[in-house]
Scaffold this motif. Structure first.
Motif, PDB file in Angstrom:
ATOM      1  N   TYR B 344       0.855  -1.189   0.000  1.00 23.25           N
ATOM      2  CA  TYR B 344       0.000   0.000   0.000  1.00 23.25           C
ATOM      3  C   TYR B 344       0.888   1.235   0.000  1.00 23.25           C
ATOM      4  O   TYR B 344       2.051   1.174   0.415  1.00 23.25           O
ATOM      5  CB  TYR B 344      -0.916  -0.017   1.239  1.00 23.25           C
ATOM      6  N   ALA B 345       0.345   2.357  -0.477  1.00 26.51           N
ATOM      7  CA  ALA B 345       1.138   3.588  -0.500  1.00 26.51           C
ATOM      8  C   ALA B 345       0.310   4.735   0.058  1.00 26.51           C
ATOM      9  O   ALA B 345      -0.903   4.809  -0.169  1.00 26.51           O
ATOM     10  CB  ALA B 345       1.581   3.910  -1.927  1.00 26.51           C
ATOM     11  N   ALA B 346       0.978   5.626   0.802  1.00 29.73           N
ATOM     12  CA  ALA B 346       0.269   6.749   1.417  1.00 29.73           C
ATOM     13  C   ALA B 346       1.151   7.985   1.436  1.00 29.73           C
ATOM     14  O   ALA B 346       2.381   7.895   1.400  1.00 29.73           O
ATOM     15  CB  ALA B 346      -0.154   6.380   2.847  1.00 29.73           C
ATOM     16  N   GLY B 347       0.514   9.145   1.508  1.00 31.56           N
ATOM     17  CA  GLY B 347       1.228  10.411   1.618  1.00 31.56           C
ATOM     18  C   GLY B 347       1.967  10.762   0.341  1.00 31.56           C
ATOM     19  O   GLY B 347       1.560  10.393  -0.770  1.00 31.56           O
ATOM     20  N   ASP B 348       3.070  11.490   0.506  1.00 33.06           N
ATOM     21  CA  ASP B 348       3.827  11.978  -0.649  1.00 33.06           C
ATOM     22  C   ASP B 348       4.449  10.861  -1.477  1.00 33.06           C
ATOM     23  O   ASP B 348       4.855  11.090  -2.617  1.00 33.06           O
ATOM     24  CB  ASP B 348       4.960  12.897  -0.183  1.00 33.06           C
ATOM     25  N   ALA B 349       4.586   9.669  -0.915  1.00 35.91           N
ATOM     26  CA  ALA B 349       5.151   8.557  -1.687  1.00 35.91           C
ATOM     27  C   ALA B 349       4.173   8.120  -2.774  1.00 35.91           C
ATOM     28  O   ALA B 349       4.566   7.528  -3.771  1.00 35.91           O
ATOM     29  CB  ALA B 349       5.484   7.375  -0.771  1.00 35.91           C
ATOM     30  N   ALA B 350       2.892   8.411  -2.571  1.00 35.83           N
ATOM     31  CA  ALA B 350       1.857   8.029  -3.534  1.00 35.83           C
ATOM     32  C   ALA B 350       1.547   9.207  -4.445  1.00 35.83           C
ATOM     33  O   ALA B 350       1.869  10.357  -4.137  1.00 35.83           O
ATOM     34  CB  ALA B 350       0.598   7.601  -2.787  1.00 35.83           C
ATOM     35  N   THR B 351       0.890   8.936  -5.553  1.00 36.81           N
ATOM     36  CA  THR B 351       0.479  10.039  -6.415  1.00 36.81           C
ATOM     37  C   THR B 351      -0.641  10.829  -5.748  1.00 36.81           C
ATOM     38  O   THR B 351      -1.495  10.259  -5.062  1.00 36.81           O
ATOM     39  CB  THR B 351       0.007   9.534  -7.793  1.00 36.81           C
ATOM     40  N   ARG B 352      -0.587  12.142  -5.892  1.00 29.63           N
ATOM     41  CA  ARG B 352      -1.643  13.004  -5.357  1.00 29.63           C
ATOM     42  C   ARG B 352      -2.461  13.637  -6.468  1.00 29.63           C
ATOM     43  O   ARG B 352      -3.243  14.551  -6.258  1.00 29.63           O
ATOM     44  CB  ARG B 352      -1.033  14.082  -4.446  1.00 29.63           C
ATOM     45  N   GLU B 353      -2.251  13.133  -7.686  1.00 33.14           N
ATOM     46  CA  GLU B 353      -3.032  13.647  -8.828  1.00 33.14           C
ATOM     47  C   GLU B 353      -4.522  13.477  -8.612  1.00 33.14           C
ATOM     48  O   GLU B 353      -5.319  14.244  -9.150  1.00 33.14           O
ATOM     49  CB  GLU B 353      -2.702  12.836 -10.081  1.00 33.14           C
ATOM     50  N   LEU B 354      -4.900  12.443  -7.846  1.00 32.35           N
ATOM     51  CA  LEU B 354      -6.311  12.152  -7.650  1.00 32.35           C
ATOM     52  C   LEU B 354      -7.052  13.340  -7.055  1.00 32.35           C
ATOM     53  O   LEU B 354      -8.222  13.544  -7.324  1.00 32.35           O
ATOM     54  CB  LEU B 354      -6.445  10.926  -6.732  1.00 32.35           C
ATOM     55  N   ILE B 355      -6.357  14.143  -6.238  1.00 30.05           N
ATOM     56  CA  ILE B 355      -7.052  15.294  -5.645  1.00 30.05           C
ATOM     57  C   ILE B 355      -6.518  16.636  -6.122  1.00 30.05           C
ATOM     58  O   ILE B 355      -7.170  17.649  -5.930  1.00 30.05           O
ATOM     59  CB  ILE B 355      -7.024  15.269  -4.100  1.00 30.05           C
ATOM     60  N   CYS B 356      -5.339  16.691  -6.698  1.00 32.53           N
ATOM     61  CA  CYS B 356      -4.886  18.008  -7.159  1.00 32.53           C
ATOM     62  C   CYS B 356      -4.304  18.000  -8.562  1.00 32.53           C
ATOM     63  O   CYS B 356      -3.728  19.010  -8.970  1.00 32.53           O
ATOM     64  CB  CYS B 356      -3.975  18.695  -6.150  1.00 32.53           C
ATOM     65  N   GLY B 357      -4.486  16.937  -9.301  1.00 33.02           N
ATOM     66  CA  GLY B 357      -4.003  16.949 -10.669  1.00 33.02           C
ATOM     67  C   GLY B 357      -2.508  17.197 -10.724  1.00 33.02           C
ATOM     68  O   GLY B 357      -1.754  16.581  -9.994  1.00 33.02           O
ATOM     69  N   GLY B 358      -2.097  18.142 -11.545  1.00 33.46           N
ATOM     70  CA  GLY B 358      -0.679  18.368 -11.789  1.00 33.46           C
ATOM     71  C   GLY B 358      -0.060  19.507 -11.019  1.00 33.46           C
ATOM     72  O   GLY B 358       1.051  19.937 -11.336  1.00 33.46           O
ATOM     73  N   PHE B 359      -0.745  20.017  -9.995  1.00 38.86           N
ATOM     74  CA  PHE B 359      -0.195  21.171  -9.282  1.00 38.86           C
ATOM     75  C   PHE B 359      -0.744  21.224  -7.862  1.00 38.86           C
ATOM     76  O   PHE B 359      -1.932  21.041  -7.655  1.00 38.86           O
ATOM     77  CB  PHE B 359      -0.568  22.466 -10.020  1.00 38.86           C
ATOM     78  N   THR B 360       0.140  21.492  -6.881  1.00 41.63           N
ATOM     79  CA  THR B 360      -0.362  21.593  -5.509  1.00 41.63           C
ATOM     80  C   THR B 360      -0.457  23.024  -5.032  1.00 41.63           C
ATOM     81  O   THR B 360      -1.032  23.280  -3.993  1.00 41.63           O
ATOM     82  CB  THR B 360       0.525  20.846  -4.506  1.00 41.63           C
ATOM     83  N   GLY B 361       0.142  23.964  -5.756  1.00 39.57           N
ATOM     84  CA  GLY B 361       0.044  25.359  -5.368  1.00 39.57           C
ATOM     85  C   GLY B 361       0.466  25.583  -3.938  1.00 39.57           C
ATOM     86  O   GLY B 361       1.442  25.012  -3.471  1.00 39.57           O
ATOM     87  N   GLY B 362      -0.273  26.384  -3.227  1.00 40.66           N
ATOM     88  CA  GLY B 362       0.094  26.743  -1.859  1.00 40.66           C
ATOM     89  C   GLY B 362      -0.137  25.643  -0.854  1.00 40.66           C
ATOM     90  O   GLY B 362      -0.354  25.917   0.311  1.00 40.66           O
ATOM     91  N   GLY B 363      -0.091  24.398  -1.275  1.00 38.35           N
ATOM     92  CA  GLY B 363      -0.156  23.325  -0.298  1.00 38.35           C
ATOM     93  C   GLY B 363      -1.565  23.008   0.143  1.00 38.35           C
ATOM     94  O   GLY B 363      -2.525  23.198  -0.602  1.00 38.35           O
ATOM     95  N   SER B 364      -1.691  22.529   1.315  1.00 37.32           N
ATOM     96  CA  SER B 364      -2.870  22.040   2.021  1.00 37.32           C
ATOM     97  C   SER B 364      -3.438  20.734   1.459  1.00 37.32           C
ATOM     98  O   SER B 364      -3.903  19.902   2.222  1.00 37.32           O
ATOM     99  CB  SER B 364      -3.961  23.103   2.204  1.00 37.32           C
ATOM    100  N   HIS B 365      -3.363  20.533   0.159  1.00 33.90           N
ATOM    101  CA  HIS B 365      -3.837  19.262  -0.395  1.00 33.90           C
ATOM    102  C   HIS B 365      -2.939  18.111   0.017  1.00 33.90           C
ATOM    103  O   HIS B 365      -3.404  17.020   0.334  1.00 33.90           O
ATOM    104  CB  HIS B 365      -3.907  19.342  -1.919  1.00 33.90           C
ATOM    105  N   ASN B 366      -1.638  18.335  -0.013  1.00 32.09           N
ATOM    106  CA  ASN B 366      -0.734  17.238   0.316  1.00 32.09           C
ATOM    107  C   ASN B 366      -0.899  16.792   1.764  1.00 32.09           C
ATOM    108  O   ASN B 366      -0.842  15.601   2.071  1.00 32.09           O
ATOM    109  CB  ASN B 366       0.721  17.644   0.048  1.00 32.09           C
ATOM    110  N   ALA B 367      -1.100  17.762   2.649  1.00 29.21           N
ATOM    111  CA  ALA B 367      -1.279  17.409   4.059  1.00 29.21           C
ATOM    112  C   ALA B 367      -2.578  16.621   4.252  1.00 29.21           C
ATOM    113  O   ALA B 367      -2.618  15.657   5.013  1.00 29.21           O
ATOM    114  CB  ALA B 367      -1.292  18.677   4.911  1.00 29.21           C
ATOM    115  N   ALA B 368      -3.626  17.041   3.554  1.00 32.46           N
ATOM    116  CA  ALA B 368      -4.913  16.336   3.662  1.00 32.46           C
ATOM    117  C   ALA B 368      -4.800  14.931   3.071  1.00 32.46           C
ATOM    118  O   ALA B 368      -5.350  13.964   3.601  1.00 32.46           O
ATOM    119  CB  ALA B 368      -6.006  17.132   2.948  1.00 32.46           C
TER     120      ALA B 368
END
Ligand code: FAD
Ligand code: SF4
Ligand code: SF4
Lengths: 107, 541
Positions: B344-368
């Motif tokens: 299983y994969a979680a956090g920054d080791a996993a892709t976060r495209e599912l919730i922010c596509g190709g950009f995280t901008g000012g953050g908060s998505h990665n923490a969530a």
């Protein structure tokens, strides 16, 4: 980068040896730990927060230490960061001070 | 392939769930797994509670009250920035789970600030406080924490399922092995040894270990986050530079330079000379808020005797790679499973495209995402780990730096320098071109071939060797993906393909070690009310 351990303040508890995420310190059998791997320091200031005696000083420069000879040369007294985040008994009220919401909502 | 272990096993444990990495994602995963009654071991390279990108910093987090209108607006507002690759259903799940988790944190003692009416404000977390509490919660639930115990390789069973891991205890000078029913990779992103705060441990080790067991990646082209910092300091907080005026050596204002929407102008100027900032657009009230929001931002300034609101200071851009990028291990279902059984994969080791596509901008998505994916992965790993049979035969899946494949070991420091030289320069990674990417890939591919045909590293070098191998592998997935995306979308910016191409609104899977392949997958269907990317739109930096 980690700059100095104050021998006058350090009790040799070795908490910093455990808490430093990059394993910079090595315990010594008597006295303060040694800064054994200074180049591995990531300038994260976490050791200052975990030291109960405010015996550590991290220089603000990430590339190299400032070359201070002793704590008397530090530009600010030791322990200012721990106090700022509320991790000293006297400053505990600071733990719940976080104005990020005001920064985030500003236009 | 001859097996050679890095160090004798000083510690041999058995459990249902092994979590690798003790940042927010790993601690939530471990906490959640342990609460189901599973035996859980968590191994961290550093100290769980101080290591990783969250611990030393302040973190804004994607917290939205459960009002359907507010939630929908929060999701839709970020779609263009991410190049329309995010998935609304996943975003809604993350908002729901993060909301529940933050309420739980408050109930368990996190000291949220309160508003005038005494209600907790939950949009940000102080890293030291948050991670000290997460360590305590995990321990309290029975998680066995191994500090200063980096994992070096995964263990797989006869059928290829992941069944544990092996590593070293760097303060004891021996090794550890954990035979587990399932493993959660929560080793964070890959920041390529840049000076960005809290990123030293984040060298993509989990990416490499997972790939060696057969996992693949998604969105690795979204891996060129650069953050603004004073040039002498580690502390990055691009958000605060919203109040900055950027000037050149002579003190002239640099036209178009801005923390958001003008960061590339800063990068261009830094290629030629120094850039200075002064946070002179913050009024007295905002100055006080900033100090109260993030004391660590001011540490370097206060200690250097610089007043950032009135003095000009030189700035730089620190590479944050995939840490504030969005690419990582590909998730195949809602439990955060990878394509390898038991992994299983979680956090920054996993892709976060599912919730922010190709950009995280000012953050908060990665923490969530770290909170939510950690909770899901922990629970699912516990279910899986309880079901696997006993008595499986395990072998190490590790390659470069661990296996006897050549006459001499490679020099980890030199290998790391080579990768850094290909991924840090703006000319390569920020402003991408076919020519530059191809040239880098030539070097990185031949470095991988060399590393994987070397003798195993000895005990004192093995961690650095694995880190260098991991960074080499991560850089190859990044640049192969970047080469395949012949457009600019999200944070991925191609100088030779400056516009977004509506025909490329798809996701890219990268896989493989000896040979890296890249394949397209469809993105979630575009919602009827989403505006398709027009030329140049969605390029936020
Ligand atoms: C300066 C900075 C500011 C940020 N601000 C924000 C923000 O405001 N909002 C936001 O949403 N996001 C922010 N981010 C991103 C956010 O910090 C990350 O998304 C978050 O930390 C991810 O959590 P994680 O648990 O996946 O990884 P991390 O917190 O990075 O933890 C990874 C852990 O894995 C361990 N590890 C690594 N390799 C190994 C190994 N081989 N074996 C065992 N353990 C290993 C590390 O020691 C570390 O403890 C910021 C990032 C930075 C760098
Ligand atoms: S934590 Fe402080 S008092 Fe304890 S050993 Fe380290 S420097 Fe000395
Ligand atoms: S600043 Fe961080 S990395 Fe450096 S010695 Fe202190 S805890 Fe360790």
């Amino acid at each position: 980068m980690i700059e100095l351990i104050s021998a006058a303040r350090c009790t040799g508890c070795n908490i910093c040896v455990a808490a430093c995420p990059t394993n910079v310190f090595a315990p010594s059998l008597s006295g303060p730990p040694v800064i054994a791997r200074q180049a591995d320091c990531q300038t994260c200031f976490m050791c200052e927060l975990y030291c109960p005696e405010d015996a550590l000083y991290v220089a603000p420069t990430a590339g190299a230490p400032l070359g201070l000879a002793s704590e008397a040369d530090a530009p600010l007294p030791l322990g200012t960061y721990r106090a700022a985040i509320g991790w000293t008994p006297a400053t505990a009220a600071n733990r719940s001070v976080d104005a990020m919401h005001a920064v985030l909502s500003a236009k | 392939m001859g097996f050679s272990s890095s160090a004798p096993s000083g510690l041999h444990l058995t459990c249902e769930v092994l979590v690798l990495g003790g940042g927010p994602a790993g601690t939530w995963a471990a906490f959640q797994a342990a609460r189901t009654g599973a035996r859980v071991v968590l191994a961290d390279k550093g100290f769980c509670g101080t290591s990783g990108a969250t611990a030393p910093s302040g973190t804004s987090i994607w917290y939205v009250e459960p009002d359907p209108k507010l939630r929908a607006a929060a999701i839709v507002s970020r779609e263009a920035l991410g190049g329309f690759l995010a998935d609304r259903a996943w975003s809604a799940r993350v908002l729901e789970t993060t909301h529940a988790a933050l309420h739980e944190l408050g109930a368990r003692g996190y000291p949220f600030p309160v508003d005038g009416a005494g209600n907790p404000i939950r949009v940000s977390l102080q890293g030291p406080e948050y991670m000290r509490l997460m360590r305590k919660l995990a321990k309290g639930a029975g998680v066995r924490i191994l500090d200063h115990s980096p994992a070096l390789e995964l263990l797989v069973d006869e059928a290829g399922a992941v069944a544990g891991a092996r590593g070293i205890r760097r303060q004891q000078g021996d090794g550890w092995q954990v035979d587990a029913g399932a493993v959660v990779i929560a080793t964070g992103g890959c920041a390529f040894l840049s000076r960005a705060l809290g990123c030293t441990a984040l060298t993509g080790d989990g990416h490499l270990m997972a790939a060696e067991a057969g996992a693949d990646f998604s969105g690795m082209e979204f891996s060129n986050a650069y953050a603004i910092a004073a040039d002498f300091a580690s502390v990055t907080k691009t958000l605060f530079f919203k109040w900055a005026t950027f000037t050149d050596e002579a003190g002239e204002v640099i036209p178009g330079a801005a923390s958001n929407g003008g960061r590339s102008v800063i990068a261009r100027h830094l290629q030629k000379g120094r850039v200075f900032a002064r946070l002179d657009r913050a009024d007295a009230a905002m100055q006080a808020n900033m100090r109260a929001a993030q004391p660590n931002f001011f540490l370097p300034f206060d200690r250097m005797g610089i007043d950032p609101f009135t003095d000009r200071f030189p700035i730089t851009l620190h590479l944050e790679g995939t840490v504030r990028g969005t690419g990582g291990l590909r998730i195949v279902d809602e439990t955060c499973a990878t394509r390898v059984p038991g992994l299983y994969a979680a956090g920054d080791a996993a892709t976060r495209e599912l919730i922010c596509g190709g950009f995280t901008g000012g953050g908060s998505h990665n923490a969530a995402w770290a909170v939510s994916s950690g909770r899901w992965a922990g629970r699912a790993a516990a279910d899986f780990g309880r079901r696997v049979p006993n008595g499986r035969v395990r072998r190490g899946a590790g390659t470069a730096g661990l296996r006897d494949a050549g006459a001499r070991p490679f020099d980890p420091a030199e290998a790391a320098r080579t990768v850094v030289g290909e991924v840090h320069p703006f000319a390569r990674n920020y402003f991408r071109t076919e020519e530059g990417l191809t040239r880098s890939l030539d070097r990185l591919d031949s470095q991988w071939a060399r590393l994987s045909a070397s003798a195993p590293a000895d005990g004192t070098n093995v961690l650095r060797a694995r880190e260098a191998a991991a960074m080499t592998a991560v850089a190859r997935w990044m640049y192969r993906s970047a080469l395949a995306r012949t457009e600019s979308r999200g944070m991925h910016r191609r100088i030779d393909h400056a516009a977004a191409d509506p025909a490329q609104r798809h996701l890219l899977t990268a896989a493989g070690l000896a040979e890296v392949s890249v394949a397209q997958r469809p993105a979630a269907a575009l919602a009827a009310d989403a505006v398709e990317t027009r030329a140049g739109e969605g390029i936020a930096a």
